[in-house]
Design a protein around this motif. Structure first.
Motif, PDB file in Angstrom:
ATOM      1  N   GLY A  74       0.845  -0.990  -0.079  1.00 49.49           N
ATOM      2  CA  GLY A  74       0.243  -0.024  -0.180  1.00 49.49           C
ATOM      3  C   GLY A  74       0.672   1.139  -0.187  1.00 49.49           C
ATOM      4  O   GLY A  74       2.085   1.085  -0.082  1.00 49.49           O
ATOM      5  N   GLY A  75       0.498   2.250  -0.600  1.00 52.15           N
ATOM      6  CA  GLY A  75       0.525   3.582  -0.369  1.00 52.15           C
ATOM      7  C   GLY A  75       1.955   3.662  -0.517  1.00 52.15           C
ATOM      8  O   GLY A  75       3.094   3.527  -2.016  1.00 52.15           O
ATOM      9  N   PHE A  76       3.093   4.398   0.964  1.00 46.79           N
ATOM     10  CA  PHE A  76       4.286   4.450   0.245  1.00 46.79           C
ATOM     11  C   PHE A  76       5.216   3.324   0.299  1.00 46.79           C
ATOM     12  O   PHE A  76       6.291   3.310  -0.739  1.00 46.79           O
ATOM     13  N   MET A  77       4.737   2.170   0.748  1.00 47.30           N
ATOM     14  CA  MET A  77       5.138   0.755   0.568  1.00 47.30           C
ATOM     15  C   MET A  77       5.250  -0.070  -0.990  1.00 47.30           C
ATOM     16  O   MET A  77       6.380  -0.036  -1.153  1.00 47.30           O
ATOM     17  N   GLY A  78       4.230   0.290  -1.371  1.00 42.78           N
ATOM     18  CA  GLY A  78       4.391  -0.286  -2.875  1.00 42.78           C
ATOM     19  C   GLY A  78       3.976  -1.718  -3.665  1.00 42.78           C
ATOM     20  O   GLY A  78       3.613  -2.398  -2.553  1.00 42.78           O
ATOM     21  N   LYS A  79       3.980  -1.507  -4.904  1.00 45.35           N
ATOM     22  CA  LYS A  79       3.229  -3.045  -4.968  1.00 45.35           C
ATOM     23  C   LYS A  79       4.356  -3.891  -5.823  1.00 45.35           C
ATOM     24  O   LYS A  79       4.881  -3.090  -6.427  1.00 45.35           O
TER      25      LYS A  79
END
Length: 83
Positions: A74-79
């Protein structure tokens, strides 16, 4: 989640994405390699309740294992998905 468990038994699973890390490599033995700004670091991990839990230096990060086999922080961490 089945894909991650199956691949984990082999040796590693290399995921790339557009997020906090350049890549996440899941290795056997409960170890993962995270690459941030070209610098790798090794962390411990477990798989619980459809999530990959990364643990290092007293910090924990959870990434959801999606139906398509990606890891989504999610968000800052990404996929992160298979290369």
């Amino acid at each position: 989640m089945a894909m991650l468990q199956y691949r984990r038994e082999m040796w590693y699973l290399h995921l790339i994405g557009k997020g906090h890390f350049q890549s996440i490599t899941i290795k056997s033995g409960g170890k993962a390699e995270l690459v941030f700004m070209g610098s790798p670091s090794e962390v411990d991990y477990t798989v619980e309740d459809g999530k990959l839990k990364l643990m290092a230096a007293g910090q924990t990060q959870l990434l959801t294992i999606t139906e398509d086999g990606c890891l989504d922080g999610g968000g800052f961490m990404g996929k992160y998905c298979l290369e």
